[in-house]
Scaffold this active site. Sequence first.
Site, mmCIF file in Angstrom:
data_model
loop_
_atom_site.group_PDB
_atom_site.id
_atom_site.type_symbol
_atom_site.label_atom_id
_atom_site.label_comp_id
_atom_site.label_asym_id
_atom_site.label_seq_id
_atom_site.Cartn_x
_atom_site.Cartn_y
_atom_site.Cartn_z
ATOM 1 N N GLY A 10 -3.906 9.026 -5.881
ATOM 2 C CA GLY A 10 -4.723 9.328 -4.696
ATOM 3 C C GLY A 10 -4.276 10.610 -4.020
ATOM 4 N N ALA A 11 -4.134 11.686 -4.832
ATOM 5 C CA ALA A 11 -3.604 12.951 -4.301
ATOM 6 C C ALA A 11 -4.714 13.940 -3.943
ATOM 7 C CB ALA A 11 -2.650 13.581 -5.323
ATOM 8 N N VAL A 59 -7.158 3.512 -10.323
ATOM 9 C CA VAL A 59 -5.967 2.645 -10.432
ATOM 10 C C VAL A 59 -6.328 1.185 -10.708
ATOM 11 C CG1 VAL A 59 -4.425 4.109 -9.067
ATOM 12 C CG2 VAL A 59 -5.782 2.338 -7.909
ATOM 13 N N ASN A 85 0.236 5.753 -3.743
ATOM 14 C CA ASN A 85 -0.388 6.107 -2.467
ATOM 15 C C ASN A 85 -1.861 5.695 -2.381
ATOM 16 O OD1 ASN A 85 -0.869 8.012 0.018
ATOM 17 N ND2 ASN A 85 -2.337 8.654 -1.551
ATOM 18 N N SER A 137 1.649 -0.088 5.127
ATOM 19 C CA SER A 137 1.032 0.162 6.436
ATOM 20 C C SER A 137 1.726 -0.693 7.486
ATOM 21 C CB SER A 137 -0.448 -0.220 6.390
ATOM 22 O OG SER A 137 -0.981 -0.243 7.703
ATOM 23 N N TYR A 150 -6.813 -6.001 3.873
ATOM 24 C CA TYR A 150 -5.913 -4.845 3.819
ATOM 25 C C TYR A 150 -4.468 -5.270 4.134
ATOM 26 C CZ TYR A 150 -4.334 -0.047 4.953
ATOM 27 O OH TYR A 150 -3.669 1.158 5.004
ATOM 28 N N LYS A 154 -1.194 -5.028 1.640
ATOM 29 C CA LYS A 154 -0.014 -4.210 1.953
ATOM 30 C C LYS A 154 1.237 -5.088 2.123
ATOM 31 C CE LYS A 154 -2.025 -0.123 2.047
ATOM 32 N NZ LYS A 154 -1.693 0.905 1.049
ATOM 33 N N ILE A 183 -2.358 7.543 11.014
ATOM 34 C CA ILE A 183 -2.159 8.911 10.537
ATOM 35 C C ILE A 183 -3.526 9.584 10.440
ATOM 36 C CG2 ILE A 183 -1.222 10.330 8.645
ATOM 37 C CD1 ILE A 183 0.927 8.481 9.951
HETATM 38 P P1 NAP Z 1 -7.751 8.611 2.230
HETATM 39 O O1 NAP Z 1 -7.750 9.913 2.934
HETATM 40 O O2 NAP Z 1 -8.921 7.687 2.371
HETATM 41 O O3 NAP Z 1 -7.467 8.879 0.669
HETATM 42 C C1 NAP Z 1 -7.407 7.799 -0.228
HETATM 43 C C2 NAP Z 1 -6.941 8.276 -1.575
HETATM 44 O O4 NAP Z 1 -6.922 7.136 -2.462
HETATM 45 C C3 NAP Z 1 -7.893 9.300 -2.185
HETATM 46 O O5 NAP Z 1 -7.149 10.258 -2.878
HETATM 47 C C4 NAP Z 1 -8.726 8.455 -3.143
HETATM 48 O O6 NAP Z 1 -9.197 9.187 -4.266
HETATM 49 C C5 NAP Z 1 -7.699 7.439 -3.617
HETATM 50 N N1 NAP Z 1 -8.343 6.259 -4.182
HETATM 51 C C6 NAP Z 1 -9.214 5.418 -3.580
HETATM 52 N N2 NAP Z 1 -9.620 4.454 -4.449
HETATM 53 C C7 NAP Z 1 -8.978 4.718 -5.619
HETATM 54 C C8 NAP Z 1 -8.979 4.112 -6.903
HETATM 55 N N3 NAP Z 1 -9.725 3.029 -7.173
HETATM 56 N N4 NAP Z 1 -8.200 4.647 -7.872
HETATM 57 C C9 NAP Z 1 -7.457 5.740 -7.617
HETATM 58 N N5 NAP Z 1 -7.419 6.379 -6.452
HETATM 59 C C10 NAP Z 1 -8.173 5.868 -5.452
HETATM 60 O O7 NAP Z 1 -6.500 7.716 2.638
HETATM 61 P P2 NAP Z 1 -5.142 8.108 3.414
HETATM 62 O O8 NAP Z 1 -5.351 7.873 4.855
HETATM 63 O O9 NAP Z 1 -4.618 9.401 2.932
HETATM 64 O O10 NAP Z 1 -4.218 6.906 2.901
HETATM 65 C C11 NAP Z 1 -3.286 7.039 1.856
HETATM 66 C C12 NAP Z 1 -2.439 5.776 1.805
HETATM 67 O O11 NAP Z 1 -1.809 5.576 3.076
HETATM 68 C C13 NAP Z 1 -3.236 4.503 1.547
HETATM 69 O O12 NAP Z 1 -2.505 3.625 0.730
HETATM 70 C C14 NAP Z 1 -3.415 3.896 2.923
HETATM 71 O O13 NAP Z 1 -3.604 2.508 2.886
HETATM 72 C C15 NAP Z 1 -2.097 4.281 3.569
HETATM 73 N N6 NAP Z 1 -2.124 4.304 5.027
HETATM 74 C C16 NAP Z 1 -2.918 5.185 5.711
HETATM 75 C C17 NAP Z 1 -2.897 5.178 7.100
HETATM 76 C C18 NAP Z 1 -3.719 6.115 7.909
HETATM 77 O O14 NAP Z 1 -3.689 5.978 9.147
HETATM 78 N N7 NAP Z 1 -4.422 7.055 7.349
HETATM 79 C C19 NAP Z 1 -2.078 4.268 7.769
HETATM 80 C C20 NAP Z 1 -1.297 3.397 7.056
HETATM 81 C C21 NAP Z 1 -1.321 3.434 5.681
HETATM 82 P P3 NAP Z 1 -10.658 9.909 -4.259
HETATM 83 O O15 NAP Z 1 -10.561 11.106 -3.355
HETATM 84 O O16 NAP Z 1 -10.871 10.269 -5.672
HETATM 85 O O17 NAP Z 1 -11.627 8.871 -3.742
#
Ligand code: NAP
Length: 242
Positions: A10-11, A59, A85, A137, A150, A154, A183
């Site tokens: 998920g980069a 994934v 991630n 999370s 969710y 987690k 975030i």
């Molecule tokens: P985001 O901006 O929504 O990005 C999600 C990433 O995951 C994207 O690169 C996406 O790829 C990838 N993804 C989604 N479904 C997938 C699949 N089936 N197979 C492979 N890749 C997949 O999310 P983020 O906020 O950066 O979050 C990243 C991590 O941090 C997650 O695990 C999330 O639960 C955790 N987190 C985030 C927050 C927050 O406040 N943002 C807080 C706590 C935890 P595509 O671009 O190709 O769709």
Amino acid sequence: MSRTIALVTGASRGIGQTIAMQLAKAGYFVVGTATSEAGVARIERYLKDSGGIGRILDVRSASDIDELFTQIESIYGHVEVLVNNAGITQDSLLMRMSEDAFSEVVDVNLKAVFHTSKRSLKGMMKARHGRIINITSVVAQMGNAGQANYAASKAGVEGFTRSLAREVGSRQITVNCVAPGIIESDMTSELDERYKQAMLDAVPVARLGQPEDVAATVLFLASNQASYITGAVIPVNGGMYL
Ligand code: NAP
């Protein structure tokens, strides 16, 4: 000396992109994954200077995970740093939550961590060195109305992490979680403003977190300085949950 290989799922954007960029900047050979060709192109653009690469990966597919690892191993070598991630949300109150919404979130956030971690151990065991870093999370510990799926996924990853840490510690493979609070990313841009403000009011450091805050902790856990830390959940939440 050859560079340590780091795989970041998920980069293509958000936290994963920043983690991949920071690892590349620190000298790792980074493989970043996305679910689309457009995402891969984006990764290859920002990793260009460091020589890192982007690859397609959903994934949810164990066979695609195996294929990707095999490809990396045959060309570049073993993955020694795995950052799980990739993650999704499908929020709703439990009364309205479909079974699909529960299963999809668990498949992407938890089951995938089982598959990638298991596959990565082949190389890490041989190398007698490895870092598995799972992005969980704050919600895993504090719970959140509307996120039963969710939070379960987690919290599952955190339990998985503690168990695997006990299994592989003697091989100098550490397994840890980084648990972010709120975030700024695509995931949180979808949240209702009033809800976001209410969450923010509960953050002692009085700001939203940035992807860089999470990436810095991941970089530390990946480093040799963190070799005595395993099975831990490191909160990066501005004090939101104490
Ligand atoms: P985001 O901006 O929504 O990005 C999600 C990433 O995951 C994207 O690169 C996406 O790829 C990838 N993804 C989604 N479904 C997938 C699949 N089936 N197979 C492979 N890749 C997949 O999310 P983020 O906020 O950066 O979050 C990243 C991590 O941090 C997650 O695990 C999330 O639960 C955790 N987190 C985030 C927050 C927050 O406040 N943002 C807080 C706590 C935890 P595509 O671009 O190709 O769709």
